[in-house]
Design an enzyme around this catalytic site. Sequence first.
Site, short mmCIF file in Angstrom:
data_model
loop_
_atom_site.label_atom_id
_atom_site.label_comp_id
_atom_site.label_asym_id
_atom_site.label_seq_id
_atom_site.Cartn_x
_atom_site.Cartn_y
_atom_site.Cartn_z
N GLU A 426 -80.11 -128.14 0.49
CA GLU A 426 -79.58 -127.25 -0.57
C GLU A 426 -79.19 -125.88 -0.03
O GLU A 426 -79.38 -124.86 -0.68
CB GLU A 426 -80.64 -127.10 -1.68
C1 LIG Z 1 -84.10 -135.19 3.54
C2 LIG Z 1 -82.74 -134.59 3.33
C3 LIG Z 1 -82.11 -134.77 2.10
C4 LIG Z 1 -80.83 -134.26 1.90
N1 LIG Z 1 -80.17 -134.51 0.71
C5 LIG Z 1 -78.84 -134.21 0.60
C6 LIG Z 1 -78.08 -134.64 -0.54
O1 LIG Z 1 -78.61 -135.25 -1.47
N2 LIG Z 1 -76.75 -134.37 -0.55
C7 LIG Z 1 -76.11 -133.70 0.45
O2 LIG Z 1 -74.91 -133.51 0.37
N3 LIG Z 1 -76.82 -133.27 1.54
C8 LIG Z 1 -78.15 -133.51 1.63
N4 LIG Z 1 -78.87 -133.10 2.74
C9 LIG Z 1 -78.16 -132.36 3.79
C10 LIG Z 1 -78.60 -130.91 3.86
O3 LIG Z 1 -78.11 -130.20 2.76
C11 LIG Z 1 -78.12 -130.37 5.22
O4 LIG Z 1 -78.95 -130.95 6.20
C12 LIG Z 1 -78.15 -128.87 5.31
O5 LIG Z 1 -77.18 -128.32 4.46
C13 LIG Z 1 -77.92 -128.35 6.72
O6 LIG Z 1 -76.82 -128.95 7.31
P1 LIG Z 1 -76.97 -129.59 8.79
O7 LIG Z 1 -78.13 -130.52 8.75
O8 LIG Z 1 -75.66 -130.15 9.20
O9 LIG Z 1 -77.36 -128.39 9.70
P2 LIG Z 1 -76.33 -127.36 10.40
O10 LIG Z 1 -75.35 -126.89 9.39
O11 LIG Z 1 -75.82 -127.94 11.64
O12 LIG Z 1 -77.30 -126.15 10.71
C14 LIG Z 1 -78.12 -126.09 11.89
C15 LIG Z 1 -78.73 -124.68 11.97
O13 LIG Z 1 -77.67 -123.73 12.10
C16 LIG Z 1 -77.72 -122.77 11.06
N5 LIG Z 1 -76.36 -122.44 10.65
C17 LIG Z 1 -75.34 -123.29 10.39
N6 LIG Z 1 -74.25 -122.59 10.01
C18 LIG Z 1 -74.59 -121.30 10.01
C19 LIG Z 1 -73.91 -120.08 9.71
N7 LIG Z 1 -72.64 -120.07 9.29
N8 LIG Z 1 -74.57 -118.93 9.85
C20 LIG Z 1 -75.86 -118.91 10.25
N9 LIG Z 1 -76.56 -120.02 10.53
C21 LIG Z 1 -75.94 -121.19 10.42
C22 LIG Z 1 -78.51 -123.44 9.93
O14 LIG Z 1 -79.16 -122.49 9.08
C23 LIG Z 1 -79.50 -124.29 10.71
O15 LIG Z 1 -80.60 -123.51 11.07
C24 LIG Z 1 -80.18 -133.55 2.93
C25 LIG Z 1 -80.84 -133.35 4.15
C26 LIG Z 1 -82.09 -133.87 4.35
C27 LIG Z 1 -82.76 -133.65 5.69
#
Ligand SMILES: Cc1cc2nc3c(=O)[nH]c(=O)nc-3n(C[C@H](O)[C@H](O)[C@H](O)COP(=O)(O)OP(=O)(O)OC[C@H]3O[C@@H](n4cnc5c(N)ncnc54)[C@H](O)[C@@H]3O)c2cc1C
Length: 567
Positions: A426
């Site tokens: 989220e």
């Molecule tokens: C159990 C689980 C349930 C989930 N359920 C859903 C769901 O129902 N629907 C859905 O759509 N998604 C869902 N997600 C996805 C979740 O919302 C994402 O994992 C989350 O938004 C982070 O994206 P990412 O994993 O690609 O991490 P990344 O975006 O790759 O981030 C990696 C790190 O980099 C940081 N970062 C990235 N971009 C920036 C920036 N611009 N500035 C500063 N820091 C940054 C982040 O804060 C993080 O620390 C779920 C994830 C999990 C693990």
Amino acid sequence: MPYRAPISDYEFLLGHVVGFKDVAATEKFAEATPDVVSAILTEAGKMCEEVMAPLQRPGDLHPARLENGVLRTSPGYADGWKAIAEGGWIGMSGDPEYGGMGLPMTVTTAVNEMMSAACLSLQLAPLMSQGQIEALEHHASEELKALYLPKLMSGEWSGTMNLTEPQAGSDVGALTSKAEPNGDGTYSVTGQKIYISWGDNDFCENVCHLVLARLPDGAPGTKGISLFLVPKYIPDENGNPGVANDLKVVSLEHKMGLHGSPTCVMQYDGAKGWLVGQEHKGMAAMFTMMNNARLGVGGQGVGAAEGAYQHALAYALERKQGKTPSGTIIDHADVRRMLMDMRADLFAARAIMLANAAAIDMAKATGNADWAARAALLTPICKAFGTQTGMRVAETGLQVHGGMGYVEETGAAQFYRDVRVTAIYEGTNGIQAMDLVGRKMMDGGEAAARLLDEIEDHAERARATVPELAGPVWEATESLREATEWLVAQEDMNNRFAGAVAYLNAFARVLGAHYHLIAALADPDGPRAKLARYYITARLPEYAGLLDQAQIGAGDLFALSADELAA
Ligand SMILES: Cc1cc2nc3c(=O)[nH]c(=O)nc-3n(C[C@H](O)[C@H](O)[C@H](O)COP(=O)(O)OP(=O)(O)OC[C@H]3O[C@@H](n4cnc5c(N)ncnc54)[C@H](O)[C@@H]3O)c2cc1C
């Protein structure tokens, strides 16, 4: 360990601390009298204690699984969902025209928190439906609303949200899922979505996916994204689930916790979908769902904190170790420190969450833009501080258990594992903090300043009765005001972002102190004043170091090159 719903805490917070009286005084929510709200909370609490809490451990031990493409949920979850649906807890704040109860979000938020404390994995399912309901209420056509909302609110059908793709996590604008118009008002949606919570289940007739995808003429980035409602089964002419749509669950993720919640990789192969809102305006529509979910996820953190606290307290009352007056560890000063930290932070996070929900209700009931700005300001703080409190309290709860916390039987470790993801999904907590110092300060910090004025005014008045508590709250608020002015003056956004997390945490510390101070005045000779004294003396001072950190700027963060970090 059985769960006990903290009804009297909600009654106290709603009655004295977070401004719920103003909500109940509006015409829109006039029916939410204290008696009615107490009856609703008591009924929901009973369901959480008796039905949901017993599902916490089975879900952990027996995760959802995919058998030949069919999703099987954890033992007892189907009955749990039935109890949630039959209690009306999904459509609590939904529009009565479509079968909802029309209750204030504040009440729904308290119920959601109780469900999270009882069984976080299962609670995520109704939370997703609630977000979808709100998005459809605001943005869907009348036909879609008439067909989908009653089924979603009754729990016959469930809802999901599909944003994330392998290359598009925090950067949603990088998504590559496509939608093509079919020429008959429907669309064909194609693409892969990952990490989709409750992407399928075996207890609802239909699963309705809200999917972000790009139309052929959609611009790159977030501006060109549209939102589609894509059901697992295409409704027939009578509105019943008909033929299967072209979508499937490819696999389930193996996770650190939250085992009972199936986290799905979803494949859409030209699946039939219906546009929600306007073409290319999908992010605006999805934001309705995401803001709802951000408050809800903050509440998940608070719920997990409550569950972990109750576990730790019960253990501390029983575990004999060392020489203490009672013979148990609860009389060791360091164990007391842990329990007081947990309880004081839990109160602060819960108050912030309920104040956030009350601001949403006030905005809805009055149409006043200041309330909408207050709600928008509090949402990232509620999400990040609520989930961080969940993690910290669960971690401290594990520590209270000693070695028994590290072994699985006590359940302390499960709270710790389950709640961890709430800081990630989220919008990660880092992204929430950037939202606070970025988008939420685009008004030049006005909404924040209005809130700080209120806190200072209150502290000023409280000086007459509790100067030793009111003084530190006033001083902390003044420091926060100075830091806010410094942040807003930074033209290089990286300087703001560098201190964003520290700033958000300091803001939460000050808000928590404000609500504790209100509680101390409302219950001057009772336990709430004692807890407030502890929070203001032991927890609030953290703000000073955080605000120093919030104003360091980005320079030192980038002082080492990426190569030097690796060296
Ligand atoms: C159990 C689980 C349930 C989930 N359920 C859903 C769901 O129902 N629907 C859905 O759509 N998604 C869902 N997600 C996805 C979740 O919302 C994402 O994992 C989350 O938004 C982070 O994206 P990412 O994993 O690609 O991490 P990344 O975006 O790759 O981030 C990696 C790190 O980099 C940081 N970062 C990235 N971009 C920036 C920036 N611009 N500035 C500063 N820091 C940054 C982040 O804060 C993080 O620390 C779920 C994830 C999990 C693990």
